[in-house]
Design a protein around this motif. Sequence first.
Motif, PDB file in Angstrom:
ATOM      1  N   THR A   1       0.812  -1.222   0.000  1.00 24.79           N
ATOM      2  CA  THR A   1       0.000   0.000   0.000  1.00 24.79           C
ATOM      3  C   THR A   1       0.843   1.269   0.000  1.00 24.79           C
ATOM      4  O   THR A   1       0.554   2.213  -0.758  1.00 24.79           O
ATOM      5  CB  THR A   1      -0.965  -0.010   1.194  1.00 24.79           C
ATOM      6  OG1 THR A   1      -1.905  -1.078   1.024  1.00 24.79           O
ATOM      7  CG2 THR A   1      -1.735   1.310   1.298  1.00 24.79           C
ATOM      8  N   PRO A   2       1.909   1.399   0.823  1.00 26.77           N
ATOM      9  CA  PRO A   2       2.719   2.632   0.763  1.00 26.77           C
ATOM     10  C   PRO A   2       3.335   2.874  -0.614  1.00 26.77           C
ATOM     11  O   PRO A   2       3.353   4.018  -1.088  1.00 26.77           O
ATOM     12  CB  PRO A   2       3.802   2.390   1.821  1.00 26.77           C
ATOM     13  CG  PRO A   2       3.200   1.406   2.758  1.00 26.77           C
ATOM     14  CD  PRO A   2       2.358   0.515   1.919  1.00 26.77           C
ATOM     15  N   ALA A   3       3.819   1.820  -1.272  1.00 30.93           N
ATOM     16  CA  ALA A   3       4.406   1.991  -2.602  1.00 30.93           C
ATOM     17  C   ALA A   3       3.352   2.400  -3.619  1.00 30.93           C
ATOM     18  O   ALA A   3       3.578   3.278  -4.458  1.00 30.93           O
ATOM     19  CB  ALA A   3       5.103   0.705  -3.037  1.00 30.93           C
ATOM     20  N   VAL A   4       2.172   1.769  -3.568  1.00 30.27           N
ATOM     21  CA  VAL A   4       1.098   2.124  -4.495  1.00 30.27           C
ATOM     22  C   VAL A   4       0.634   3.555  -4.259  1.00 30.27           C
ATOM     23  O   VAL A   4       0.407   4.325  -5.210  1.00 30.27           O
ATOM     24  CB  VAL A   4      -0.070   1.130  -4.349  1.00 30.27           C
ATOM     25  CG1 VAL A   4      -1.260   1.575  -5.183  1.00 30.27           C
ATOM     26  CG2 VAL A   4       0.360  -0.264  -4.757  1.00 30.27           C
ATOM     27  N   ALA A   5       0.494   3.940  -2.981  1.00 30.65           N
ATOM     28  CA  ALA A   5       0.077   5.310  -2.671  1.00 30.65           C
ATOM     29  C   ALA A   5       1.106   6.317  -3.162  1.00 30.65           C
ATOM     30  O   ALA A   5       0.751   7.362  -3.731  1.00 30.65           O
ATOM     31  CB  ALA A   5      -0.146   5.455  -1.166  1.00 30.65           C
ATOM     32  N   GLY A   6       2.401   6.025  -2.974  1.00 31.68           N
ATOM     33  CA  GLY A   6       3.442   6.923  -3.462  1.00 31.68           C
ATOM     34  C   GLY A   6       3.428   7.039  -4.970  1.00 31.68           C
ATOM     35  O   GLY A   6       3.610   8.135  -5.518  1.00 31.68           O
ATOM     36  N   PHE A   7       3.195   5.913  -5.665  1.00 28.17           N
ATOM     37  CA  PHE A   7       3.132   5.954  -7.127  1.00 28.17           C
ATOM     38  C   PHE A   7       1.957   6.802  -7.605  1.00 28.17           C
ATOM     39  O   PHE A   7       2.089   7.614  -8.530  1.00 28.17           O
ATOM     40  CB  PHE A   7       3.016   4.532  -7.675  1.00 28.17           C
ATOM     41  CG  PHE A   7       2.767   4.464  -9.151  1.00 28.17           C
ATOM     42  CD1 PHE A   7       3.797   4.652 -10.057  1.00 28.17           C
ATOM     43  CD2 PHE A   7       1.485   4.227  -9.646  1.00 28.17           C
ATOM     44  CE1 PHE A   7       3.568   4.602 -11.422  1.00 28.17           C
ATOM     45  CE2 PHE A   7       1.249   4.181 -11.008  1.00 28.17           C
ATOM     46  CZ  PHE A   7       2.290   4.361 -11.897  1.00 28.17           C
ATOM     47  N   LEU A   8       0.799   6.625  -6.980  1.00 28.75           N
ATOM     48  CA  LEU A   8      -0.384   7.379  -7.400  1.00 28.75           C
ATOM     49  C   LEU A   8      -0.237   8.865  -7.125  1.00 28.75           C
ATOM     50  O   LEU A   8      -0.608   9.703  -7.958  1.00 28.75           O
ATOM     51  CB  LEU A   8      -1.626   6.836  -6.691  1.00 28.75           C
ATOM     52  CG  LEU A   8      -2.044   5.406  -7.052  1.00 28.75           C
ATOM     53  CD1 LEU A   8      -3.239   4.973  -6.210  1.00 28.75           C
ATOM     54  CD2 LEU A   8      -2.379   5.292  -8.532  1.00 28.75           C
ATOM     55  N   VAL A   9       0.342   9.208  -5.971  1.00 30.72           N
ATOM     56  CA  VAL A   9       0.416  10.615  -5.569  1.00 30.72           C
ATOM     57  C   VAL A   9       1.537  11.344  -6.299  1.00 30.72           C
ATOM     58  O   VAL A   9       1.358  12.473  -6.775  1.00 30.72           O
ATOM     59  CB  VAL A   9       0.597  10.721  -4.041  1.00 30.72           C
ATOM     60  CG1 VAL A   9       0.859  12.172  -3.625  1.00 30.72           C
ATOM     61  CG2 VAL A   9      -0.639  10.195  -3.329  1.00 30.72           C
ATOM     62  N   PHE A  10       2.694  10.703  -6.421  1.00 39.86           N
ATOM     63  CA  PHE A  10       3.869  11.397  -6.943  1.00 39.86           C
ATOM     64  C   PHE A  10       4.173  11.114  -8.413  1.00 39.86           C
ATOM     65  O   PHE A  10       5.028  11.785  -8.998  1.00 39.86           O
ATOM     66  CB  PHE A  10       5.106  11.037  -6.107  1.00 39.86           C
ATOM     67  CG  PHE A  10       4.993  11.475  -4.672  1.00 39.86           C
ATOM     68  CD1 PHE A  10       5.099  12.809  -4.322  1.00 39.86           C
ATOM     69  CD2 PHE A  10       4.763  10.547  -3.664  1.00 39.86           C
ATOM     70  CE1 PHE A  10       5.000  13.216  -3.007  1.00 39.86           C
ATOM     71  CE2 PHE A  10       4.660  10.948  -2.340  1.00 39.86           C
ATOM     72  CZ  PHE A  10       4.766  12.285  -2.002  1.00 39.86           C
ATOM     73  N   PHE A  11       3.512  10.132  -9.030  1.00 38.46           N
ATOM     74  CA  PHE A  11       3.785   9.813 -10.427  1.00 38.46           C
ATOM     75  C   PHE A  11       2.526   9.859 -11.289  1.00 38.46           C
ATOM     76  O   PHE A  11       2.474  10.602 -12.273  1.00 38.46           O
ATOM     77  CB  PHE A  11       4.443   8.428 -10.538  1.00 38.46           C
ATOM     78  CG  PHE A  11       5.848   8.385 -10.023  1.00 38.46           C
ATOM     79  CD1 PHE A  11       6.915   8.710 -10.834  1.00 38.46           C
ATOM     80  CD2 PHE A  11       6.106   8.024  -8.717  1.00 38.46           C
ATOM     81  CE1 PHE A  11       8.206   8.680 -10.361  1.00 38.46           C
ATOM     82  CE2 PHE A  11       7.401   7.998  -8.224  1.00 38.46           C
ATOM     83  CZ  PHE A  11       8.454   8.326  -9.052  1.00 38.46           C
TER      84      PHE A  11
END
Length: 319
Positions: free
Chosen positions: A44-54
Motif C-alpha cells: 500500500t505505501p508503494a502504491v500510494a506513493g506511485f499514485l500521488v507522486f507519479f
Amino acid sequence: MAQIVNDTPVVPGRRPERRRGSGRTAVPSSPRRGDGKLAWLLITPAVAGFLVFFAYPTLRGVYYSFTSFHILTPPRWVGLANWQKVLGDSVFWHSLLVTVYFVGLAVVIGVLLSLVTAVILHRLTRSTVIRGVIILPFLISGVVAALVWQWMLDPQLGIISQLLEKVTGSHPLFFSDSHWAVPSLAAVSVWKSMGYNAVLIFAGLQTIPPSVYEAGRLDGASEVQMFRRLTVPLLRPILVMVVILTVVGSFQVFDIVQITTKGGPANASNVLQMYIYEKGFGELDFGYASTMSLALFVLLIAVTFTQMRLARANETDLS
C-alpha cells in the motif's frame, strides 16, 4: 513374531513393503487466508506513493498541456494551440538539437568506456575494492559532481586547466566556449554514469560460460576477435538495456547544465530540460512547459521502443 499390517505380514527388523498406488501424493499447501491482506498492506505505501507522486502529476500535466495556465490564473482550455506553438518555436527545436548532440556524445562515449571497463574488470582483476571504487561516481549527487568539475575546469584556478597550460601552452574554455560546452557536459555525465553501467555489463559478463572463451582459444582466436565475435553478441540484451537507460537519462539532463553553464554561452548548451524549466519556473507558463514535457515523454517512448525492436532486446545468443 510377525505382525500383520493391512493384511501384510511384517517381519521384525524389516520395513513393511508399501503397496503400489497406496502411497499418498503430496498436495501443495494453499496460501493462508490472511496472506492476501498482508500483501496488500505491505504494498500500500508503494502504491500510494506511485499514485500521488507519479500517476496524478502525469495526468495533471497532460491536462495542462492543452491549457493556458499561469500560476496566478486558473487554467484555460486552449486545445491544440500549445502544440501549434511548439511546432513553430525555433528555440524548442534548437534545444532539441542540442539535447540530441549531448545524448549522442554521452551514449557513444559512455557505453564504449563502460564496456571496456567491465571487460577489464572481468578478465584482469577480481578485486572487490576496485569494483567498488568504479561505482563511486554514480553515488555522488549530480550537483556535487557538477560543482567539482566546474572548479577543476575553471580557466583561472582549475587543476585540469593548469595542467593543460603547462603541457600544451594553452587550454580551452570548457564551459565558457560554445564549441566546448556540450562536450564538457557530456564528459561530466559520462564520468558520473560510467561506473554504474560498467557494473551492469560486468554482471552480464558473469553469465557467459567460460567454455565459450575456451573454445575460441582452441580455434586460435585472439582477445580482440573474441571480444568482437563472442563478448559483444552475447551481451546484446545487457547492452541494449544500458543504452536505453543512458539515452533516457541523457535526455533528462538538467542539474549538470544548471550548475555549470545555465544553458550558455548564447544558448549553446540550452538543452530541452533547461528550456522547459525556464518556461515553467522563469516565465510561469506552465501550460506551454507541460506541452514540451509531454512532447519529450512521447519522444522517449518512441526512441525506447525503436531501440528495443531494432536491437532485438528480448533475444539472446546464449543457448
